[in-house]
Design a protein around this motif. Structure first.
Motif, PDB file in Angstrom:
ATOM      1  N   SER A 168       0.828  -1.204   0.000  1.00 15.05           N
ATOM      2  CA  SER A 168       0.000   0.000   0.000  1.00 15.05           C
ATOM      3  C   SER A 168       0.863   1.255   0.000  1.00 15.05           C
TER       4      SER A 168
ATOM      5  N   SER B 255      -2.858 -15.750  -5.774  1.00 12.74           N
ATOM      6  CA  SER B 255      -4.115 -15.333  -5.161  1.00 12.74           C
ATOM      7  C   SER B 255      -4.191 -13.832  -4.916  1.00 12.74           C
ATOM      8  N   THR B 256      -3.065 -13.121  -4.994  1.00 14.40           N
ATOM      9  CA  THR B 256      -3.063 -11.673  -4.735  1.00 14.40           C
ATOM     10  C   THR B 256      -2.967 -10.832  -5.999  1.00 14.40           C
ATOM     11  N   HIS B 257      -2.829 -11.475  -7.160  1.00 14.19           N
ATOM     12  CA  HIS B 257      -2.647 -10.725  -8.407  1.00 14.19           C
ATOM     13  C   HIS B 257      -3.789  -9.752  -8.666  1.00 14.19           C
ATOM     14  N   GLU B 258      -5.003 -10.261  -8.583  1.00 21.14           N
ATOM     15  CA  GLU B 258      -6.163  -9.446  -8.944  1.00 21.14           C
ATOM     16  C   GLU B 258      -6.263  -8.193  -8.082  1.00 21.14           C
ATOM     17  N   GLU B 259      -6.156  -8.359  -6.776  1.00 22.75           N
ATOM     18  CA  GLU B 259      -6.301  -7.215  -5.869  1.00 22.75           C
ATOM     19  C   GLU B 259      -5.222  -6.168  -6.125  1.00 22.75           C
ATOM     20  N   LEU B 260      -3.970  -6.610  -6.251  1.00 24.88           N
ATOM     21  CA  LEU B 260      -2.885  -5.648  -6.428  1.00 24.88           C
ATOM     22  C   LEU B 260      -2.961  -4.966  -7.791  1.00 24.88           C
TER      23      LEU B 260
ATOM     24  N   GLU C 218      -5.690  -4.382  -9.477  1.00 23.75           N
ATOM     25  CA  GLU C 218      -6.799  -3.431  -9.395  1.00 23.75           C
ATOM     26  C   GLU C 218      -6.391  -2.165  -8.656  1.00 23.75           C
ATOM     27  N   ARG C 219      -5.708  -2.315  -7.551  1.00 19.73           N
ATOM     28  CA  ARG C 219      -5.283  -1.141  -6.785  1.00 19.73           C
ATOM     29  C   ARG C 219      -4.314  -0.289  -7.592  1.00 19.73           C
TER      30      ARG C 219
ATOM     31  N   GLU D 116      -6.301   1.574 -10.281  1.00 16.30           N
ATOM     32  CA  GLU D 116      -7.094   2.644  -9.671  1.00 16.30           C
ATOM     33  C   GLU D 116      -6.236   3.876  -9.393  1.00 16.30           C
TER      34      GLU D 116
ATOM     35  N   CYS E 291      -5.227 -13.455 -13.336  1.00 18.70           N
ATOM     36  CA  CYS E 291      -6.350 -13.579 -12.399  1.00 18.70           C
ATOM     37  C   CYS E 291      -6.724 -15.045 -12.273  1.00 18.70           C
TER      38      CYS E 291
ATOM     39  N   ALA F 204     -12.887 -12.015 -13.287  1.00 18.32           N
ATOM     40  CA  ALA F 204     -11.944 -11.060 -12.701  1.00 18.32           C
ATOM     41  C   ALA F 204     -11.118 -10.397 -13.794  1.00 18.32           C
TER      42      ALA F 204
END
Length: 315
Positions: A54, A72-77, A79-80, A83, A95, A100
């Motif tokens: 972050s 498992s963390t690719h999508e979230e990171l 996306e952030r 953004e 993803c 996703a």
């Protein structure tokens, strides 16, 4: 172009950072929640190190983020990062679901940012050479036979944990679903059969696949984490066969020798050393500079849709 690397993975250390250095990238920030003390930038490179993703996304002035974390963390990171206005490249698989991938592609288009998946082997010039050999012979490939398998990994490797996006399908499936795009002009398969051959606890450790394509073309592949090392592709067509060793991870500093059989005449063709990661990044940087990077997102999404069909077919 300045790059922010999220994750200090083995792949990032062995291939991503050296590839960036080959292209003259000297501004590289790195964020790692588990290996921040081990960060070693290429000679001549400089940048900040973060122990929190972050904080890195909030403070780095990089233009592009490369996500090299557990699956498992690719999508979230990703996306952030999108953004916050970064261009984004993600290790394969980008993803864990086609939906996703659709969502991230929509977001990238809304933001006007590049989104690409780093399934990079096809950027090696050996693949241009294979297509040239068939073209010069007036032929087209009709059969693909692939094997990509290696010995079991240490028991604590994340690939043996389903919750972290482990398993041979997620790790090696991207190599299976991209071959048609490289050799069959992006034609969608007419049928997919996939069988899980072995399991290791909660994940599948090997699988075999058969895809048929329009025009009587097909692809057969065997993939896994249970055998001696094999990394091989045979491309077959009328009167022409090309055999490639190290097809899916060609070394950056060694020539590749293609075995060619044409009308039963055998010869070898040498392909000069090339870094497939560097060639991939070169393409990404040029696409961003032109403002024409939607093809990368389209490839990511097409591969994700086919990959989901492959996983759905697995029995």
């Amino acid at each position: 172009m300045k790059v922010l690397l999220l994750g200090n993975s083995s792949l990032a250390r062995r291939r991503v950072l050296p590839a960036l250095a080959r292209l003259g990238v000297r501004d590289i920030d790195v964020a790692s929640v588990s290996r921040s003390a081990d960060v070693a930038l290429p000679p001549g490179a400089a940048g900040r190190c973060y122990d929190d993703y972050s904080a890195a996304l909030a403070r780095s002035d990089a233009a592009l983020v490369y996500v090299s974390t557990i699956n498992s963390t690719h999508e979230e990171l990703a996306e952030r990062a999108l953004e916050r206005g970064f261009h984004v490249v993600v290790d394969k698989p980008a993803c864990l679901s086609a939906e996703a991938s659709r969502r991230l592609v929509r977001l990238a288009r809304e933001k006007g940012r590049c989104l690409a998946e780093a399934t990079v082997y096809g950027y090696h010039p050996l693949y241009r050479e294979v297509r040239r050999i068939f073209g010069d012979a007036g032929r087209s490939p009709t059969r693909l036979t692939a094997t990509f398998s290696f010995p079991p990994l240490p028991a604590d490797n994340y690939r043996y944990r389903a919750a972290l996006g482990g398993g041979s399908l997620l790790d090696l499936g991207p190599y299976a679903v991209t071959l048609g795009r490289l050799f069959f002009a992006s034609a969608a398969p007419e049928s997919i059969a996939c069988r899980v051959v072995e399991r290791a606890g909660e994940v599948e450790s090997s699988f075999s696949v058969l895809m048929t394509f329009p025009g009587g073309r097909s692809m057969v592949g065997h993939y896994g984490m249970t055998t001696g090392y094999q990394n091989r592709l045979e491309v077959l067509g009328p009167d022409v066969v090309v055999t490639i060793d190290r097809a899916f991870s060609p070394p950056a500093d060694q020539p590749i020798q293609l075995g060619v059989s044409e009308r039963n005449h055998r010869r070898t063709v040498d392909v000069s050393p090339a870094d497939s990661f560097a060639e991939f990044f070169r393409g990404v940087f040029e696409a961003i500079a032109r403002g024409e990077h939607d093809e990368l997102a389209r490839d990511l999404l097409a591969d994700a849709i086919l990959f989901e069909e492959l996983r759905r077919a697995a029995l």
